[in-house]
Design an enzyme around this catalytic site. Structure first.
Site, PDB file in Angstrom:
ATOM      1  CB  SER A 106      -0.896   0.004   1.234  1.00  0.00           C
ATOM      2  OG  SER A 106      -1.562   1.236   1.363  1.00  0.00           O
ATOM      3  CE1 TYR A 129      -6.249   5.007  -1.801  1.00  0.00           C
ATOM      4  CE2 TYR A 129      -4.663   4.743  -0.016  1.00  0.00           C
ATOM      5  CZ  TYR A 129      -5.900   4.465  -0.584  1.00  0.00           C
ATOM      6  OH  TYR A 129      -6.770   3.650   0.075  1.00  0.00           O
ATOM      7  CB  THR A 155      -6.741   3.013  -5.030  1.00  0.00           C
ATOM      8  OG1 THR A 155      -6.006   1.887  -4.573  1.00  0.00           O
ATOM      9  CG2 THR A 155      -8.088   3.049  -4.310  1.00  0.00           C
ATOM     10  CE  LYS A 211      -7.870  -2.949  -3.934  1.00  0.00           C
ATOM     11  NZ  LYS A 211      -8.390  -1.876  -3.074  1.00  0.00           N
ATOM     12  CG  HIS A 235     -11.315   0.883  -0.604  1.00  0.00           C
ATOM     13  ND1 HIS A 235     -10.564   1.634  -1.469  1.00  0.00           N
ATOM     14  CD2 HIS A 235     -10.601   0.850   0.547  1.00  0.00           C
ATOM     15  CE1 HIS A 235      -9.462   2.057  -0.858  1.00  0.00           C
ATOM     16  NE2 HIS A 235      -9.460   1.587   0.364  1.00  0.00           N
ATOM     17  NE  ARG A 238     -10.685   0.042   4.970  1.00  0.00           N
ATOM     18  CZ  ARG A 238     -10.317  -0.044   6.245  1.00  0.00           C
ATOM     19  NH1 ARG A 238     -10.908  -0.913   7.027  1.00  0.00           N
ATOM     20  NH2 ARG A 238      -9.373   0.734   6.738  1.00  0.00           N
ATOM     21  CG  ASP A 266     -10.355  -6.246  -2.941  1.00  0.00           C
ATOM     22  OD1 ASP A 266     -11.451  -5.871  -2.521  1.00  0.00           O
ATOM     23  OD2 ASP A 266      -9.292  -5.695  -2.655  1.00  0.00           O
ATOM     24  NE  ARG A 290     -11.929  -5.388   7.023  1.00  0.00           N
ATOM     25  CZ  ARG A 290     -12.637  -4.975   5.976  1.00  0.00           C
ATOM     26  NH1 ARG A 290     -12.890  -5.808   4.971  1.00  0.00           N
ATOM     27  NH2 ARG A 290     -13.087  -3.738   5.922  1.00  0.00           N
TER      28      ARG A 290
END
Lengths: 337, 337, 337, 337
Positions: A106, A129, A155, A211, A235, A238, A266, A290
């Site tokens: 990330s 990002y 993303t 994504k 996401h 989220r 995902d 997770r």
């Protein structure tokens, strides 16, 4: 304690973590409807297994954008692994490598992308990002390429951060990323559009995955603007609460892509049978978020490796029980509609 | 205490209010099936968000029957705000004005419509109940026009009051309205028909909205008889228990209206994502009832303002996350059917 | 205590009754799936109310096989009212008469049919069980005609008694009926067929209703063999567990009957809105069973009257709120499919 | 204690058994989704009973592959009856014989197949697991034929054992079978294919049933390769978790078989009404597993007999209440789709 499935890692992970950090990992946005729906949808999809196929060898290995991996199960980008383990993403990278698969690191990380690369033995992708300041993007993309990452995963579903009320109630703020000097990593560039893909592509020779796509319309736009692959994702529940589940979105993305790129998935994977369902609906591979963090929190690299190995073993068993010993044999006819 | 969403105001409001008054606000009719269904239906409608649209600015402002408002979220008519705050509707009007939106003042009010108008800084509509005595209707409609109300919202779903068993069990009776001298405000004119719309229109130059329509058939009748707009509503589940939810009724009303008038929506809005779903299904704006009363009970005009501001912020975020920075971009393709 | 709806009578009735008797009234067969489904189905049927119809007068009165009644809500046959009240069916008959509607007296009764007729002020139907000994049938049918009953309601869904496990666990046995000398009233004639209708018709000039039909096929057979009406029923979930709910069966029976006879409905009615749903789906009137027994147990004839009056009032209100002031205006368009 | 239905035997059986043995019998694989779905699906299938058919005699007797049985309810193969009773499968065989029906003896048995045959008074089938060592298969098939078994039931859904987490948590391992010298009976031959059917057929003159088929495609393959019958089954939810329920799979298997062989059903039968639903959807007979073990654990052969007798009685009652006094009259029109 023994861990027989990835859910077995969840409560022990929570027990070991700071409560606000746990909530940051575990929570969704709004009423967490999409968070829960992502999971629930899997139980409504039923498999039609085939019998008396020779399944002496079930081969889970595949390649993703050309990188060989031991299974069609990759690690999704998740932020700040330092909440789960002092070694952060470096520790994760070691476990992922031991499992023979790929880590998507990330942007928002406890460790620098170069350190993660140094720790990794398997292939890496870099999740990007985009902030208002383009120099950060240029810098991080070029560093990722230099460090040996194999792809950029852009993303696209965070023009603004979702309404994560657990974080608000905990007065939790994401710490700065080790990767760049952005004081508030939740303030992304809201003016990013499909046209910016061309600029991104000009920065790097790496393939670019997009994504966060949930519609056929955006699949077509992504391909028109040069995306090299798509990750169907909401996401992890989220961002937009009430968004369609990833599994419901998958077929229309697959259909719109018409085989022109690899489509990844995902959202809610907890079992090998979940993986086989996503593959049957057209995913090239799935990403898991997770559960990897749970393994990391409980047992470091060994926990990460074990979580991934549990999923791989379950997938292999599911392939055997479905009469599909190769990934190619996992087709839509496996699914009861 | 901090309030992160409008539901956060509910329990504190109940704690501050007389129990019978709370039940009057909160309850539905019969077994409260429609009351609960109004909410539940939202969770079954899933959004299809679009990505990489420039959402630097998301504009929630709009106009309703020509009055500019800061958001497509208006305040629904609800009775007797004095149960929640000593200043009653005057206090509500102040908060609504601060939020830059519109209050629909109820016929059955703790304060006179003139006082409400004096307290208000934003636009007002006047909700009309028609009683047997026509002089009351003539009087109140003309007073509303004189006081600066911008429209008459004729409630059409109360030929008789619904069977609100909480009120029966509490032996609760609605007090007289400050607006007129009708001893029992639950006894409306049961002979009111579409033909009476012409008479109502003759009393005023204000546009007349018809509130309580749930079918395409009645939409057509409303337009034939001169209605200037429609509010799709089942009266918050307080009239016919078992009635279709507002959200299920919305598409057929929108279709029958064929763009000939503005269609409003009321019933179960608690989140910005609820608003965007109703708008995507064709509502021009939505009306919110109970949450405004919760804000009023907890914190007066500031509570009202904050409840509306929370919804506006959530709507704005939802627009950003859906890739729809203007209200015009909120179309039926946002909805997964 | 005040009773605001018929469910309010349920717990007080249970408190006053012998537990095994209560279970006999309350229970269903097998796993009580059909018992519960009969109720649950109503909540899935939604109403499409119409507005601005003159509903000053809502007329619930109708006639059933020519007998005028105050409402399309009749009393279903239920056995052994002596469990609920020392005066048994005579007390029920008084309450039903006060409510202006019709009682269907059961073959299996605590009081003789003649005594029930003497106590009744309203019209009566006689529910018939056919036993192996034809002389009993001949006797009871002729006595019913002589006593002034207006119709024979032949129960066709009890070739054998259902598997009512509550009764087995309680070692409960139905006492003998006051109407005839049959030692075990649960042993009916299993060879009864449609052809026997002709014989039954030869015994009496009364019209014969067939109760327990759940399919279009049997509707056609019933009409071919001379039935004068049909009661759609699954015997309150007490016969075949897993049988289709009455409300699901109603449309196909109505369609197959093509208006050639009156179609009645029984199964799960607890609210006026339930009544209007059944009528909208084509029932000429509905029959109510258990709630009447609850009223009887709690307050004798006054309880019976009140239960029926509550339902009538709710139906009248539902008619007003649906914009259907006459029963004829209750049509399938009221139902959201 | 009295037992009024087969579920009444469940808790007492658990109370008498070793916990790990109980879990082995009771458990499913993975999250036990298919285990529970097998049961839940029955409650969503509703029956359309027919009335006024002469049901004086309801005949449940039938023949299965030519063997006459008292009911279309056979005993499914289940492993290691010694967990439930010291006499193991011999005791079961006695009870099954008393009930006049057929036992399918499992390969994985507490008693030798010859001993089971000696104890049995009714017909027997032999369930076959194929191991890598062909001599075991040859031996056991020929012994079964010699001992008088009437058919071989080849289990095709266990190329590998399912992921039965209860067993893992209990560290439970299946003991060796009395039938052959295989140290780990969970290691079957994963290379078994449809072509091996020809070889199996060459070993015996007995008919061969294929158990574990869930698709029309495999039905056609089974028939093409000489199968004499099919058992639709997901192995009681113990193999592929997430597999389609048996009842959902049944119609497509029946359709694909086009009447060319008898189709059997196994998966979730607990009630006579479950049996009639499976028969109506095309099953020739059903197999029952766990309830027989419960009866065995609680009361030996008498418990086995009673469990089967309860089901037979319930089926007979269901036939009477459905107006289907012969098995031939149980057709798809009994089912509400």
């Amino acid at each position: 304690m023994q861990y027989f499935n990835v859910m077995d890692y969840e409560a022990p992970a929570q027990a070991r973590m700071n409560a606000a950090h746990w909530d940051y990992y575990a929570g969704g946005s709004g009423d967490e409807i999409t968070l829960h729906a992502n999971r629930a949808i899997f139980d409504h999809i039923r498999l039609r297994p085939r019998m008396l196929v020779d399944v002496t060898t079930c081969d889970t290995s595949t390649s993703v954008l050309g990188s060989p991996v031991s299974m069609p199960i990759l690690v999704a980008p998740t932020a700040q692994h330092g909440f789960a383990h002092p070694e952060g993403e470096c520790e994760t990278a070691r476990g992922v490598g031991q499992a023979g698969t790929l880590l998507t690191a990330s942007s928002v990380s406890s460790r620098r992308l170069e350190d993660v690369a140094a720790a990794a033995s398997g292939p890496l992708w870099f999740q990007l990002y985009v902030f208002d300041d383009n120099t950060i993007t240029v810098d991080v993309v070029q560093r990722a390429e230099q460090a040996g990452y194999k792809a950029i995963v852009l993303t696209v579903d965070v023009p603004r951060f979702g309404n994560r009320e657990r974080d608000l109630r905990n007065a939790f703020h994401l710490p700065v990323s080790a990767n760049f000097d952005v004081p508030d990593v939740t303030k992304l560039k809201p003016s990013l559009t499909w046209r910016d893909l061309a600029w991104l592509k000009s920065l790097t020779s790496l393939p670019i995955l997009v994504k966060g796509v949930l519609t056929g319309e955006d699949t077509i736009l992504a391909l028109e603007h040069g995306a090299d692959g798509i990750v169907v994702s909401n996401h992890g529940g989220r961002q937009l609460d009430g968004a369609i589940t990833s599994l419901e979105a998958l077929p229309e993305v697959v259909e719109a892509s018409s085989g022109r790129c690899e489509v990844y998935f995902d959202g809610g994977i907890r079992r090998g049978t979940d993986v086989i369902k996503a593959l049957a609906l057209g995913a090239h591979a799935v990403l898991v978020g997770r559960p990897v963090l749970w393994g990391l929190a409980v047992n470091g690299q060994e926990g990460v490796r074990h979580v991934l190995e549990l999923l791989r073993n379950e997938l292999e068993l599911a392939m055997a029980l479905c009469g599909a010993p190769t990934l190619k044999q996992i087709t839509p006819t496996l699914i009861r509609r």
